[in-house]
Design a protein around this motif. Sequence first.
Motif, mmCIF file in Angstrom:
data_model
loop_
_atom_site.group_PDB
_atom_site.id
_atom_site.type_symbol
_atom_site.label_atom_id
_atom_site.label_comp_id
_atom_site.label_asym_id
_atom_site.label_seq_id
_atom_site.Cartn_x
_atom_site.Cartn_y
_atom_site.Cartn_z
ATOM 1 N N GLU A 1 0.832 -1.194 0.000
ATOM 2 C CA GLU A 1 0.000 0.000 0.000
ATOM 3 C C GLU A 1 0.872 1.252 0.000
ATOM 4 O OE1 GLU A 1 -2.901 0.104 3.098
ATOM 5 O OE2 GLU A 1 -4.219 -1.348 2.126
ATOM 6 N N PHE A 2 0.442 2.255 -0.763
ATOM 7 C CA PHE A 2 1.224 3.491 -0.860
ATOM 8 C C PHE A 2 0.769 4.546 0.137
ATOM 9 C CE2 PHE A 2 -2.255 3.853 -3.950
ATOM 10 C CZ PHE A 2 -2.784 5.091 -3.659
ATOM 11 N N HIS A 3 -0.355 4.298 0.837
ATOM 12 C CA HIS A 3 -0.884 5.294 1.776
ATOM 13 C C HIS A 3 -0.045 5.368 3.043
ATOM 14 C CE1 HIS A 3 -4.573 5.596 -0.522
ATOM 15 N NE2 HIS A 3 -4.734 4.287 -0.458
ATOM 16 N N LYS A 4 0.067 6.549 3.587
ATOM 17 C CA LYS A 4 0.565 6.759 4.941
ATOM 18 C C LYS A 4 -0.523 7.472 5.733
ATOM 19 C CE LYS A 4 5.535 7.035 3.946
ATOM 20 N NZ LYS A 4 6.758 7.877 4.057
ATOM 21 N N LEU A 5 -0.364 7.535 7.033
ATOM 22 C CA LEU A 5 -1.332 8.231 7.872
ATOM 23 C C LEU A 5 -0.667 9.371 8.621
ATOM 24 C CD1 LEU A 5 -3.448 5.327 9.445
ATOM 25 C CD2 LEU A 5 -4.222 7.035 7.791
ATOM 26 N N LEU A 6 -1.460 10.368 8.933
ATOM 27 C CA LEU A 6 -0.985 11.448 9.778
ATOM 28 C C LEU A 6 -0.794 10.939 11.209
ATOM 29 C CD1 LEU A 6 -3.454 14.238 8.570
ATOM 30 C CD2 LEU A 6 -1.037 14.045 7.962
ATOM 31 N N SER A 7 -0.036 11.688 11.989
ATOM 32 C CA SER A 7 0.133 11.331 13.394
ATOM 33 C C SER A 7 -1.173 11.576 14.143
ATOM 34 C CB SER A 7 1.250 12.168 14.013
ATOM 35 O OG SER A 7 0.837 13.529 14.143
ATOM 36 N N GLU A 8 -1.247 11.043 15.343
ATOM 37 C CA GLU A 8 -2.469 11.196 16.130
ATOM 38 C C GLU A 8 -2.753 12.666 16.430
ATOM 39 O OE1 GLU A 8 -4.041 9.330 20.301
ATOM 40 O OE2 GLU A 8 -3.093 7.967 18.856
ATOM 41 N N ASP A 9 -1.708 13.427 16.743
ATOM 42 C CA ASP A 9 -1.903 14.855 17.012
ATOM 43 C C ASP A 9 -2.372 15.586 15.759
ATOM 44 O OD1 ASP A 9 -1.247 14.637 19.660
ATOM 45 O OD2 ASP A 9 0.846 15.250 19.407
ATOM 46 N N GLU A 10 -1.794 15.236 14.607
ATOM 47 C CA GLU A 10 -2.196 15.878 13.356
ATOM 48 C C GLU A 10 -3.649 15.553 13.013
ATOM 49 O OE1 GLU A 10 2.055 16.041 10.899
ATOM 50 O OE2 GLU A 10 0.925 14.154 11.020
ATOM 51 N N LEU A 11 -4.052 14.315 13.281
ATOM 52 C CA LEU A 11 -5.433 13.926 13.002
ATOM 53 C C LEU A 11 -6.410 14.657 13.912
ATOM 54 C CD1 LEU A 11 -4.762 10.136 12.495
ATOM 55 C CD2 LEU A 11 -5.785 11.628 10.785
ATOM 56 N N ARG A 12 -6.032 14.839 15.163
ATOM 57 C CA ARG A 12 -6.898 15.586 16.081
ATOM 58 C C ARG A 12 -7.057 17.032 15.602
ATOM 59 N NH1 ARG A 12 -5.256 14.566 22.255
ATOM 60 N NH2 ARG A 12 -7.102 15.898 22.505
ATOM 61 N N THR A 13 -5.985 17.597 15.087
ATOM 62 C CA THR A 13 -6.067 18.961 14.552
ATOM 63 C C THR A 13 -6.976 19.010 13.337
ATOM 64 O OG1 THR A 13 -3.851 19.523 15.346
ATOM 65 C CG2 THR A 13 -4.732 20.859 13.558
ATOM 66 N N GLN A 14 -6.876 18.008 12.467
ATOM 67 C CA GLN A 14 -7.734 17.977 11.291
ATOM 68 C C GLN A 14 -9.198 17.793 11.693
ATOM 69 O OE1 GLN A 14 -6.654 18.702 8.017
ATOM 70 N NE2 GLN A 14 -5.010 19.353 9.403
ATOM 71 N N GLY A 15 -9.448 17.011 12.731
ATOM 72 C CA GLY A 15 -10.811 16.857 13.245
ATOM 73 C C GLY A 15 -11.373 18.174 13.755
ATOM 74 N N ALA A 16 -10.492 19.031 14.233
ATOM 75 C CA ALA A 16 -10.924 20.330 14.752
ATOM 76 C C ALA A 16 -11.436 21.253 13.656
ATOM 77 C CB ALA A 16 -9.764 21.016 15.491
ATOM 78 N N ARG A 17 -11.116 20.949 12.394
ATOM 79 C CA ARG A 17 -11.574 21.795 11.281
ATOM 80 C C ARG A 17 -13.056 21.552 10.960
ATOM 81 N NH1 ARG A 17 -9.757 21.359 6.312
ATOM 82 N NH2 ARG A 17 -9.851 23.619 5.933
ATOM 83 N N CYS A 18 -13.631 20.460 11.476
ATOM 84 C CA CYS A 18 -15.033 20.148 11.210
ATOM 85 C C CYS A 18 -15.923 21.117 11.978
ATOM 86 C CB CYS A 18 -15.327 18.712 11.610
ATOM 87 S SG CYS A 18 -17.020 18.181 11.273
ATOM 88 N N MET A 19 -16.852 21.736 11.263
ATOM 89 C CA MET A 19 -17.691 22.786 11.854
ATOM 90 C C MET A 19 -18.914 22.240 12.579
ATOM 91 S SD MET A 19 -17.724 25.159 8.446
ATOM 92 C CE MET A 19 -18.952 26.287 9.077
#
Length: 495
Positions: A29-47
């Motif tokens: 698989e070519f996918h990687k994942l963001l770190s847990e902290d980065e994912l929490r930050t991205q979740g914060a963008r949800c309105m």
Amino acid sequence: MSTPTGFMEYKRQLPVDRDPIERVKDWEEFHKLLSEDELRTQGARCMDCGTPYCHTGIDMTGGTSGCPVHNLIPEWNNLVYRGLWREALERLHKTNNFPEFTGRICPAPCEGSCTVGLIDQPVTIKSIEQAIVDKGFEEGWIVPTPPEKRTGKRVAVVGSGPAGLAAAAQLNKAGHSVTVFERSDRIGGLLMYGIPSMKLDKKIVQRRVDLLAAEGVEFVTNTEIGKDIPAKQLVDEYDAVVLCGGATKPREFNIEGSNLKGVHYAMDFLTGTIKSLLDSNLEDGNYISAKDKHVIVIGGGDTGSDCVATSLRHGCRSVTQFGTHQKAPLTRDPINNPWPQFPNVYTLDYAQEEAKAIFGEDPREFSIMTTKFVGDDEGNLKELHTVQIQRKVDENGRKSYEPIPGTERVFKADMALIAIGFDGPEQTLAQQLGLETDRRSNVKAKYGQYRTNVDKVFAAGDMRRGQSLVVWAINEGREAAREVDKYLMGSTVLV
């Protein structure tokens, strides 16, 4: 809501995939994942917007808008932001049986209809979805949960693709005894043999199949209903039958020279490679090889792109992908492609990114049509003749393509892969059972009800709706299971 100003404070961030030059050397698989902290930050963008279009799941001009399985996206985005990963997994599994599949291969219509996308880049929903379920497996939270009691009803599911597996999972959850019949040697349908391993590792598919088996679902492989077992016998022996055989009949491409050696249908090419890779790491040679070939892929969709990526891993000499569609604009057209339609914009998918890294340019040719194949004296393909085309729309909205005089070209080719879609399901089951079909040869069963004209027989997924997204197949499998449960029990515990 995670934070009311998160979409203004944080920028969209996507994981960086493996380097294209390196990843074409293997089938991982070519996918990687963001770190847990980065994912929490991205979740914060949800309105957590008042009308969350991200989980509407409707067909609109230009494609699907929102999530067809109606994932509770704002809820699990908020839970990830708060670090409540197990609770996020529970919310995710309420609507989606297989987020490890959709998190990897879904084109993410949810992101296309994200409200933040009206003014900025949408929330990274797909990456968060995959991270939630992957963490669930890593932490041991996802374990077999067989039903506490059985109803005594027996249901046969024909086909083990995403629709069949979703139907089986839900019907088993309701307590019915479910048997899934698959004509291939492995369970998974297109998840196993239609999608290359670098997009969806087959161990991921087998892990879920093993989980379903541990919950009580019975799987029968190497058995084709209508051939090895008469379809009527299945209807007689089971309390209900759910047909999820997919739309596997390839669309014919009968132009001059299409019978030349070197011209192949895409699924023959892809399936053979995947099976050989699983059986022997390609050592048995039981696949169509693109090694040292000049490859032309005819078809601009996902299957065509998968052919490009597979050809690169074989070691092709060159690869070009033809599409009849125009080159998309760099930004969404607000008039002809407004939000919340799926955005039709120019992008490089994983395969085109790899080809560009190796050969220096996007492998695609747009608004092009093949007019004939030309072979050598021994019947081997040597070149393709093409012409540029323009799309016309008549007063009734019918689309057609007209050649542009003077735009004829010749492409050198040792191999041509036909990836222009499918013409619906194979007709064996429909003929044996006397099922009504629509004008596109799909089994006729109303969306939301899934009943065919034959008692006890239901149909779902691509076999009913035609070629579509994996997430739509999961939606239909789940809904068909609900209707079967109602049919068997008079009411249903499924949603």
